[in-house]
Design an enzyme around this catalytic site. Sequence first.
Site, PDB file in Angstrom:
ATOM      1  N   LYS A   1       4.144   2.026  -2.483  1.00 44.90           N
ATOM      2  CA  LYS A   1       4.560   3.224  -3.238  1.00 44.90           C
ATOM      3  C   LYS A   1       6.012   3.515  -2.854  1.00 44.90           C
ATOM      4  CE  LYS A   1       0.031   5.247  -1.889  1.00 44.90           C
ATOM      5  NZ  LYS A   1      -0.999   4.664  -2.656  1.00 44.90           N
TER       6      LYS A   1
ATOM      7  N   SER B   1       0.817  -1.213   0.000  1.00 44.45           N
ATOM      8  CA  SER B   1       0.000   0.000   0.000  1.00 44.45           C
ATOM      9  C   SER B   1       0.856   1.271   0.000  1.00 44.45           C
ATOM     10  CB  SER B   1      -0.951  -0.063   1.195  1.00 44.45           C
ATOM     11  OG  SER B   1      -2.109   0.655   0.900  1.00 44.45           O
TER      12      SER B   1
ATOM     13  N   TRP C   1     -10.044   0.687  -5.047  1.00 47.45           N
ATOM     14  CA  TRP C   1      -9.447   1.988  -4.683  1.00 47.45           C
ATOM     15  C   TRP C   1      -8.017   2.101  -5.246  1.00 47.45           C
ATOM     16  CZ3 TRP C   1     -11.019   6.541  -3.536  1.00 47.45           C
ATOM     17  CH2 TRP C   1     -10.303   7.419  -2.727  1.00 47.45           C
TER      18      TRP C   1
ATOM     19  N   HIS D   1      -7.812  -5.559  -0.198  1.00 49.29           N
ATOM     20  CA  HIS D   1      -6.578  -4.828   0.080  1.00 49.29           C
ATOM     21  C   HIS D   1      -5.893  -5.435   1.309  1.00 49.29           C
ATOM     22  CE1 HIS D   1      -4.191  -1.168  -0.277  1.00 49.29           C
ATOM     23  NE2 HIS D   1      -4.276  -0.998   1.033  1.00 49.29           N
TER      24      HIS D   1
END
Length: 427
Positions: free
Chosen positions: A265, A261, A352, A403
């Site tokens: 990144k 998540s 998302w 997720h």
Amino acid sequence: MRIFVSVLIFSLSIFQLNAQFKSSIITRESEVPKYQLPELLISENEQKITTKEQWETIRRPELLEFFTNQVYGIMPSKKIEAKYQTLEFQTNSLKGKATRKQVNIIFSNDDKKISMSLLIYTPIGVKKSPVFLGYNFNGNHTVNNDPEILINGKQEDELGEKKIMILKRDARGSRSSRWAIDKIIESGYGLVTVNYNDIDPDKNDFSDGIHPLFYSKGQLKPESDQWGSISAWAWGMFRVMDYLEIESLVDEKKVILFGHSRLGKTALWAGANDNRFSIVISNNSGCGGAAISRRRFGEKVSDINKNFPHWFAKNFHNYNENESALPIDQHMLVALIAPRPVYVASASEDSWADPKGEFISAKEASIIYDLYNLKGINSSSFLPPVNTPIHRNVGYHLREGDHDVTEYDWNQFIEFARIYFSLYNIK
Ligand code: GCU
């Protein structure tokens, strides 16, 4: 009556606002706007890039520069003092299967000081172990139910009154489902983890964490082109790597950088900047990670900059609702990792994070692997069905579910590492 009418008008406008907000989230493929991806193989001055040398000397540096100044923010190049302090060492942990070591890295500059606490498990009997390196969200003690794991680098009784509060919120092992430690160790890998808040607490406040150690006189926050939190977390990973280079338990040529998540990144951005990470894995990294910004599917640039104003450089906020003005998109971030193996993992219900956008990035980045004669994801391929992993130099899977990081994900990451370390015969 008047009051009734104004309450009605008020509720209607709240309803409208809500509806507006909801309808602005794209969750269907048919709503994705038409867009054109910026070209990986055409330089700013329109030169066609056809060789890996041109990529390395012309195109790659200009992309890296843009991501640095306009997206994540410049990290300081100045060195500061880092001291290493072993807090604990045990050769008989995880039922005799692993060595556990806990180390503090203490950074200081003038009168300012912060520290990060590493937890290292390596398999018994492996001389120098390949390791997965990744930040955790809630503290080292949450990754495994091991009573010897220090909490923020401290023994429980050193925590005083805070102990109950911390353990109530983040119990020992409460995040263990996200760290397949037994599997990792049994497969011959180690694990190195650290709480990301050690380097920069995840809040919109630049007075704490690592940033102040680099401020010029009177500076209170980063300049518009300077590092936000993602760059700070990436910088922290470079410093862990400095340590792993001298840690005899670890094979520093086989450090696999992993992140989930916001930390996915971070893993991509850190991996793009430092080729000491031999494999880079991003799990469900979404917007500002692997997902294509121009698709505006799920989380958009404007959402992330509004909800997490401290993650990116201030300059990135100029692209809120204006993705097409970006001369880059996130497939280029993935491409910066070439020729090292990179893995992008998505989850089918994680809209998302835009699983398809994450896949497109992995596929488009493969063009750069072609320059090195390395097989990535075929340019004509479509999003694979769930639970059908692709393990080429660019890896990808769409896990069924939400997720999260699961055992399924770890099985793929371990297999991917196994393939590439034996294929490249890295010694
Ligand atoms: C939020 C955020 C995402 C991020 C995620 C996480 O959902 O919008 O961009 O990836 O948090 O880090 O868990």
